[in-house]
Design an enzyme around this catalytic site. Structure first.
Site, PDB file in Angstrom:
ATOM      1  N   ARG A 181      13.807   2.564   9.476  1.00 38.49           N
ATOM      2  CA  ARG A 181      12.469   3.042   9.124  1.00 38.49           C
ATOM      3  C   ARG A 181      11.906   3.648  10.393  1.00 38.49           C
ATOM      4  O   ARG A 181      11.750   2.950  11.406  1.00 38.49           O
ATOM      5  CB  ARG A 181      11.588   1.886   8.625  1.00 38.49           C
ATOM      6  CG  ARG A 181      10.141   2.303   8.490  1.00 38.49           C
ATOM      7  CD  ARG A 181       9.310   1.339   7.692  1.00 38.49           C
ATOM      8  NE  ARG A 181       9.646   1.386   6.283  1.00 38.49           N
ATOM      9  CZ  ARG A 181       8.899   0.873   5.308  1.00 38.49           C
ATOM     10  NH1 ARG A 181       7.766   0.256   5.605  1.00 38.49           N
ATOM     11  NH2 ARG A 181       9.277   0.962   4.054  1.00 38.49           N
ATOM     12  N   HIS A 220      10.772   8.922   1.377  1.00 37.71           N
ATOM     13  CA  HIS A 220      10.975   7.479   1.129  1.00 37.71           C
ATOM     14  C   HIS A 220      11.930   7.340  -0.062  1.00 37.71           C
ATOM     15  O   HIS A 220      11.567   6.895  -1.144  1.00 37.71           O
ATOM     16  CB  HIS A 220       9.630   6.799   0.855  1.00 37.71           C
ATOM     17  CG  HIS A 220       9.660   5.306   0.984  1.00 37.71           C
ATOM     18  ND1 HIS A 220      10.783   4.599   1.382  1.00 37.71           N
ATOM     19  CD2 HIS A 220       8.694   4.361   0.758  1.00 37.71           C
ATOM     20  CE1 HIS A 220      10.499   3.304   1.410  1.00 37.71           C
ATOM     21  NE2 HIS A 220       9.249   3.128   1.030  1.00 37.71           N
ATOM     22  N   GLN A 276      12.697   3.951  -2.110  1.00 33.58           N
ATOM     23  CA  GLN A 276      11.567   3.546  -2.950  1.00 33.58           C
ATOM     24  C   GLN A 276      11.596   4.294  -4.281  1.00 33.58           C
ATOM     25  O   GLN A 276      11.498   3.702  -5.360  1.00 33.58           O
ATOM     26  CB  GLN A 276      10.254   3.862  -2.205  1.00 33.58           C
ATOM     27  CG  GLN A 276       9.009   3.587  -3.020  1.00 33.58           C
ATOM     28  CD  GLN A 276       8.756   2.105  -3.214  1.00 33.58           C
ATOM     29  OE1 GLN A 276       8.712   1.360  -2.237  1.00 33.58           O
ATOM     30  NE2 GLN A 276       8.601   1.662  -4.446  1.00 33.58           N
ATOM     31  N   ASP A 313      -0.355   6.168  -4.343  1.00 34.31           N
ATOM     32  CA  ASP A 313       0.046   5.582  -3.055  1.00 34.31           C
ATOM     33  C   ASP A 313      -1.194   5.639  -2.158  1.00 34.31           C
ATOM     34  O   ASP A 313      -2.180   6.331  -2.473  1.00 34.31           O
ATOM     35  CB  ASP A 313       1.202   6.401  -2.461  1.00 34.31           C
ATOM     36  CG  ASP A 313       1.771   5.800  -1.178  1.00 34.31           C
ATOM     37  OD1 ASP A 313       1.458   4.634  -0.873  1.00 34.31           O
ATOM     38  OD2 ASP A 313       2.529   6.511  -0.481  1.00 34.31           O
ATOM     39  N   CYS A 367       3.899   1.791  -4.845  1.00 30.23           N
ATOM     40  CA  CYS A 367       4.965   1.264  -3.981  1.00 30.23           C
ATOM     41  C   CYS A 367       4.469   0.128  -3.095  1.00 30.23           C
ATOM     42  O   CYS A 367       5.264  -0.692  -2.649  1.00 30.23           O
ATOM     43  CB  CYS A 367       5.553   2.384  -3.148  1.00 30.23           C
ATOM     44  SG  CYS A 367       4.394   3.107  -1.974  1.00 30.23           S
ATOM     45  N   ARG A 422      13.414  -3.448  -5.969  1.00 30.14           N
ATOM     46  CA  ARG A 422      13.963  -2.821  -4.761  1.00 30.14           C
ATOM     47  C   ARG A 422      15.305  -3.461  -4.400  1.00 30.14           C
ATOM     48  O   ARG A 422      16.225  -2.785  -3.982  1.00 30.14           O
ATOM     49  CB  ARG A 422      12.987  -2.980  -3.575  1.00 30.14           C
ATOM     50  CG  ARG A 422      11.604  -2.361  -3.752  1.00 30.14           C
ATOM     51  CD  ARG A 422      11.580  -0.852  -3.624  1.00 30.14           C
ATOM     52  NE  ARG A 422      12.161  -0.299  -2.426  1.00 30.14           N
ATOM     53  CZ  ARG A 422      11.569  -0.200  -1.239  1.00 30.14           C
ATOM     54  NH1 ARG A 422      10.335  -0.621  -1.094  1.00 30.14           N
ATOM     55  NH2 ARG A 422      12.187   0.344  -0.209  1.00 30.14           N
TER      56      ARG A 422
HETATM   57  N1   CP Z   1       6.947   0.046  -0.452  1.00 32.68           N
HETATM   58  C1   CP Z   1       7.453  -0.256   0.742  1.00 32.68           C
HETATM   59  O1   CP Z   1       8.302   0.440   1.290  1.00 32.68           O
HETATM   60  O2   CP Z   1       6.957  -1.407   1.259  1.00 32.68           O
HETATM   61  P1   CP Z   1       7.092  -1.898   2.765  1.00 32.68           P
HETATM   62  O3   CP Z   1       6.363  -0.901   3.608  1.00 32.68           O
HETATM   63  O4   CP Z   1       6.446  -3.240   2.776  1.00 32.68           O
HETATM   64  O5   CP Z   1       8.545  -1.960   3.114  1.00 32.68           O
HETATM   65  N1  NVA Z   2       3.114   6.581   2.112  1.00 29.71           N
HETATM   66  C1  NVA Z   2       3.161   5.244   2.621  1.00 29.71           C
HETATM   67  C2  NVA Z   2       4.273   4.462   1.996  1.00 29.71           C
HETATM   68  C3  NVA Z   2       4.343   3.031   2.409  1.00 29.71           C
HETATM   69  C4  NVA Z   2       5.481   2.289   1.820  1.00 29.71           C
HETATM   70  C5  NVA Z   2       3.293   5.269   4.116  1.00 29.71           C
HETATM   71  O1  NVA Z   2       4.096   6.048   4.638  1.00 29.71           O
HETATM   72  O2  NVA Z   2       2.578   4.534   4.798  1.00 29.71           O
END
Ligand code: CP
Ligand code: NVA
Length: 310
Positions: free
Chosen positions: A108, A135, A138, A228, A268, A294
């Protein structure tokens, strides 16, 4: 070996194979405990190294459980405990070392460029666990959840996204709408419409995307309403100003009433002010099932990367 970095780079056939494998594996696990391995132990002895440059709850835990259920193991790295560009240790060296210790790498990251560098220097599969532009794990998991609940292929459903149309999740959703050939309505302020390059790519690939600057119109007759956070982790914006710009793009009961009667609500997570408490905790909301799923899709993504999907 295969990478899982962006949905647009993976064939529809393989994406559908991942979903099918996840469905089969989930059914077969009904009487097993969380950490019991699947009967075929397909990744026995394999090590997944995961690294987070940003916060995570769901992605972190689901990948940990996923690799355990495939009978492998996980090591989670915190970037502040590594050398990683400090003291002269380059990303390239980091990538090479991780490749020699581990069998797969989930990252990440706060930079799409870094993902490319890791890809260049690694000799093991890389999974994008969220980047500023994408992402993919997800969104693939969300397709699994939609088909599980609706009991039909997503191709036959109309999906709606309300909110920031320039973030990582919507980018992956647009890519998925092309790969799975479903209709996608987007409701967002004019200033936050999808990025031109993504819409151009979707158009070129016969995407069925419509953009509205009114969320009721976008939600009309849809089977699924997604949203989101308005402020994503990577957003370097005036937060107060951006939140104000989205005041008419909140998923409320009124918006849900424009969708189909049996429409579901997905998010998400984590959430902010983009959805009312009533919708988030209401009967249309499937967010907890969405989060749990997930695990199942991460497993099949891992198997795809190891070329072990059947
Ligand atoms: N939705 C998602 O990716 O959650 P986290 O940021 O908690 O991993
Ligand atoms: N769009 C959000 C998704 C989190 C899982 C972010 O990038 O913070």
């Amino acid at each position: 070996m295969k990478h899982f970095i962006n949905i647009k780079d993976i064939s529809s056939k393989n994406l559908k194979k991942i979903i099918l494998d996840a469905k089969r594996r989930k059914i077969r696990r009904k009487n097993l405990n969380t950490l019991d391995a699947d009967a075929d132990s397909p990744l026995k002895g394999k090590l997944l190294i995961q690294m987070f440059e940003k916060s995570s709850l769901r992605t972190r835990i689901s990948f940990y459980i996923a690799i355990k259920q495939l009978e492998g193991g996980a090591l989670t790295l915190r970037t502040d405990e590594l050398h990683l560009t400090k003291g002269g240790e380059s990303l390239a060296d980091t990538a090479k070392v991780i490749s020699t210790f581990g069998d797969a790498f989930m990252i990440r990251t706060d930079s799409d460029k870094k993902l490319e560098i890791f890809k260049k220097y690694m000799t093991i599969p890389i999974i994008n666990g969220l980047s500023p532009s994408s992402h993919p794990t997800q969104v693939l998991s969300d397709i699994f959840t939609i088909e599980e609940i609706k009991k039909k292929p997503i191709t036959n459903l109309k999906i709606c996204w309300i909110g920031d149309a320039r973030n990582n999740v919507i980018n992956s959703l647009v890519e998925a709408s092309v790969k799975f050939s479903f209709k996608l309505n987007i409701g967002c302020p004019k200033k936050f419409q999808p990025k031109k390059n993504i819409i151009m790519w979707a158009k070129k690939n016969y995407g069925k995307i419509k953009v509205f600057d009114n969320c009721n119109k976008a939600a009309k007759n849809c089977d699924v309403i997604f949203t989101d956070k308005v402020i994503s982790m990577n957003d370097k914006v005036d937060k107060v100003k951006k939140l104000k710009e989205f005041k008419n793009f909140k998923v409320t009961t009124k918006v849900m009433n424009h969708a189909k009667k049996d429409a579901i609500f997905l998010h998400c997570l984590p959430r902010g002010s983009e959805v009312s408490e009533e919708v988030f905790l209401g009967k249309h909301s499937k967010v907890w099932q969405q989060a749990l799923n997930r695990i199942y899709v991460q497993k099949s993504i891992l198997l795809y990367c190891f070329e072990k999907l059947r």
